[in-house]
Design an enzyme around this catalytic site. Structure first.
Site, PDB file in Angstrom:
ATOM      1  N   LYS A   1     -46.810 -59.533  79.179  1.00 37.21           N
ATOM      2  CA  LYS A   1     -48.235 -59.429  78.852  1.00 37.21           C
ATOM      3  C   LYS A   1     -48.827 -58.265  79.644  1.00 37.21           C
ATOM      4  O   LYS A   1     -48.191 -57.702  80.525  1.00 37.21           O
ATOM      5  CB  LYS A   1     -49.001 -60.709  79.208  1.00 37.21           C
ATOM      6  CG  LYS A   1     -48.433 -62.007  78.649  1.00 37.21           C
ATOM      7  CD  LYS A   1     -48.656 -62.160  77.173  1.00 37.21           C
ATOM      8  CE  LYS A   1     -48.077 -63.485  76.666  1.00 37.21           C
ATOM      9  NZ  LYS A   1     -48.017 -63.552  75.211  1.00 37.21           N
TER      10      LYS A   1
ATOM     11  N   SER B   1     -46.623 -60.955  70.278  1.00 37.25           N
ATOM     12  CA  SER B   1     -47.855 -61.143  71.057  1.00 37.25           C
ATOM     13  C   SER B   1     -48.362 -59.849  71.703  1.00 37.25           C
ATOM     14  O   SER B   1     -49.500 -59.793  72.151  1.00 37.25           O
ATOM     15  CB  SER B   1     -47.662 -62.205  72.135  1.00 37.25           C
ATOM     16  OG  SER B   1     -46.809 -61.736  73.156  1.00 37.25           O
TER      17      SER B   1
END
Length: 197
Positions: free
Chosen positions: A99, A56
């Site tokens: 993230k 991701s």
């Protein structure tokens, strides 16, 4: 009897003569215990090491990379846009996600034409490798965020650099700053990926 009389000190008793000397641990053992103690303190309160199981964050962080994060600065300042952070997953208890912070509390975000906007300005995001940023509000289980959206105070908006393959704030909403566990500083393994973030 003389005025210069000095009292004699009592002779040591047999118990004093044969009392064994108290000794500490040998210095190598003491040093080892101290070293382990310091390492544990650093591990739980200052630094964190994490394994990245997904893609991701491509192309910044690859699947299988080992990353190093620091926790101490979070006691003095909240995460800022551009920081790569680890945090407790809002989707699965006990899981840690990594993230990038793209907006903070009080900022208004928007998604238009595959671009991400903060306070009306398109964000320059070279780390996305040109991938479009689309809403994930239509997916089952998402928070159904509607844009434009004002990020609540005390939270951050996080997204994966791999925008077409990241379940992030577009899906689960903003993340509380209290759930952030570290700022990621660098990749330390494999050697081919070593570098600061």
């Amino acid at each position: 009897m003389s005025d210069d009389y000095e009292p004699r000190h009592a002779a040591p008793s047999r118990e004093d003569e044969y009392r064994p000397r108290r000794r500490g641990l040998p210095w190598p053992v003491s040093g080892l215990i101290a070293g382990v103690g310091i390492a544990l303190l650093l591990r739980f309160f200052v630094i964190g090491v994490f394994y990245v199981p997904s893609g991701s964050m491509l192309e910044t962080i690859h699947e299988g990379d080992l990353i190093f994060g620091e926790m101490l600065s979070l006691n003095f300042s909240d995460p800022e846009p551009g920081d790569v952070v680890t945090f407790d997953s809002p989707l699965k208890e006990g899981e840690t996600l990594v993230k990038r912070v793209v907006a903070v509390g009080g900022q208004t975000i928007d998604l238009r034409g595959g671009r991400f906007y903060v306070d009306g300005e398109p964000l320059d995001e070279p780390y996305t490798d040109g991938k479009p940023t689309e809403s994930l509000s239509g997916f089952d289980g998402s928070q159904g965020i509607e844009y434009p959206y004002e990020v609540p105070e005390g939270t951050i908006w996080v997204m994966g650099d791999n925008r077409t393959n990241s379940k992030d704030s577009r899906f689960f909403g903003p993340v509380s700053v209290d759930d952030v566990t570290s700022r990621v500083l660098f990749i330390y393994w494999p050697l081919s990926h070593v570098g600061a973030l």
